[in-house]
Design a protein around this motif. Structure first.
Motif, PDB file in Angstrom:
ATOM      1  N   PRO A   1       0.849  -1.210   0.000  1.00 55.49           N
ATOM      2  CA  PRO A   1       0.000   0.000   0.000  1.00 55.49           C
ATOM      3  C   PRO A   1       0.876   1.249   0.000  1.00 55.49           C
ATOM      4  CG  PRO A   1      -0.746  -1.601   1.640  1.00 55.49           C
ATOM      5  CD  PRO A   1       0.574  -2.090   1.121  1.00 55.49           C
TER       6      PRO A   1
ATOM      7  N   LYS B   1      -0.229   1.387  -3.091  1.00 52.88           N
ATOM      8  CA  LYS B   1      -0.488   0.805  -4.404  1.00 52.88           C
ATOM      9  C   LYS B   1      -1.433  -0.382  -4.270  1.00 52.88           C
ATOM     10  CE  LYS B   1       3.803   2.181  -6.693  1.00 52.88           C
ATOM     11  NZ  LYS B   1       5.018   1.705  -7.433  1.00 52.88           N
ATOM     12  N   ARG B   2      -2.136  -0.674  -5.350  1.00 49.41           N
ATOM     13  CA  ARG B   2      -3.076  -1.782  -5.375  1.00 49.41           C
ATOM     14  C   ARG B   2      -2.718  -2.707  -6.544  1.00 49.41           C
ATOM     15  NH1 ARG B   2      -8.893   1.327  -4.351  1.00 49.41           N
ATOM     16  NH2 ARG B   2      -8.339   2.224  -2.313  1.00 49.41           N
TER      17      ARG B   2
END
Length: 328
Positions: free
Chosen positions: A173, A175-176
């Motif tokens: 995280p 980011k996904r």
């Protein structure tokens, strides 16, 4: 011949020291011996240098061959009409004087629509809509090669499952698994380039990708979409202008003002008509993008050459260091 002067506590004395040519010759001989010795060390270890260089050369060949080809597709464009103006700002130059006499303030000024279109093409908002509309994220972020037989993009299955159509990459995280538009824009900026020639005013749009078909498709889509975006902007502005002018017509009984307002409405109607009939609204295609057959990178010969030179230098340094440590 060199002279030096020395001071003593008792009195000043001048001391003369003679340096003969033989001393210079001895120094030069030492330098020559050192260089000759270095060469002898390298020559004695030539087989080690050859072995190391060969290993690096073979490894670099395999590495260069493992790199996927990258193709570039490019289109050359010309401004469809650099002097075309939209909305009330486009009318200020033509009818500004008459409008001021009639008490109507048009405002605005001349705008460079070509420069505006280029900046829109580079914007985050345009990219987000472009990526969402054409679903380019897998080809942009997860692509790792191209199969010329099937003409299909090869995806990194650790990032994106092409069979399931799902993002499966493991990231920390915030980011996904599915890249955000902000992250994807970084990848897109590396692949997408737009340039305007100062001399000719021509615009070039180019895309680099593992797949030449994908590269061409993105160029075509970007030209199509920017023309639609600019057309819609002018259409919306023209309709708002017409609505405003019609409301002003209903408020005045002055003949001169009415005549001017009718002229302004007519000009806006021309803008709408122009946008309706012209497909290439802001950019005209001079040279279309192609599915290129020649790659632009990597240059495998240069990669191998650089590695071989580096390996030769590295092997020579190793020999010299080993010899220095041995006789120290």
């Amino acid at each position: 011949m060199t002279y030096t002067k020395s001071n003593t506590p008792e009195k000043d004395k001048v001391q003369y020291v003679a340096i003969s040519p033989d001393m210079f010759q001895a120094q030069n001989n030492d330098d020559e011996i050192d260089l000759r010795e270095l060469w002898n060390v390298i020559w004695r270890g030539k087989w080690l240098i050859i072995a190391i260089t060969t290993i690096f050369a073979v490894a670099s060949v395999f590495y260069a061959l493992s790199l996927p080809n990258i193709y570039r597709s490019e289109a050359l464009l010309a401004p469809a009409d650099s002097d075309q103006q939209g909305g009330l700002s486009g009318l200020s130059g033509q009818l500004g004087g008459l409008a001021s006499l009639a008490g109507v303030n048009l405002g605005g000024g001349k705008t460079d629509k070509t420069a505006l279109a280029i900046e829109i093409l580079k914007s985050r908002e345009f990219f987000a809509k472009f990526a969402e509309k054409h679903q380019i994220l897998p080809d942009l972020v997860a692509a790792k090669g191209w199969d010329p037989v099937s003409n299909k993009t090869i995806y990194d299955e650790d990032i994106y499952s092409s069979k399931k159509g799902e993002w499966i990459r493991n990231v920390k995280p915030p980011k996904r698994p599915k890249p955000s538009m902000q992250e994807a824009k970084i990848y897109f900026d590396k692949a997408f380039k737009i340039n305007k020639s100062i001399d000719t005013g021509m615009i070039s749009i180019e895309v680099m990708h593992y797949s030449p078909s994908v590269a061409k498709q993105w160029v075509d889509w970007s030209i199509e979409d920017i023309n639609l975006v600019m057309k819609k902007r002018d259409e919306d502005e023209a309709r708002k202008s017409i609505s405003y002018l019609e409301s002003q017509l209903s408020k005045t009984n002055i003949v001169e003002q009415k005549a001017l307002l009718y002229q302004l409405v007519e000009e806006q109607a021309k803008t709408l008509m122009f946008a309706e009939v012209r497909k290439e609204y802001i950019f005209k295609t001079i040279d279309k993008a192609l599915v290129t057959e020649e790659k632009v990178s990597p240059n495998r010969a240069i990669i191998v050459s650089i590695v071989v030179i580096f390996a030769g230098i590295l092997a020579s340094v190793i020999l010299l260091v080993r010899n220095y440590i041995k006789f120290k």
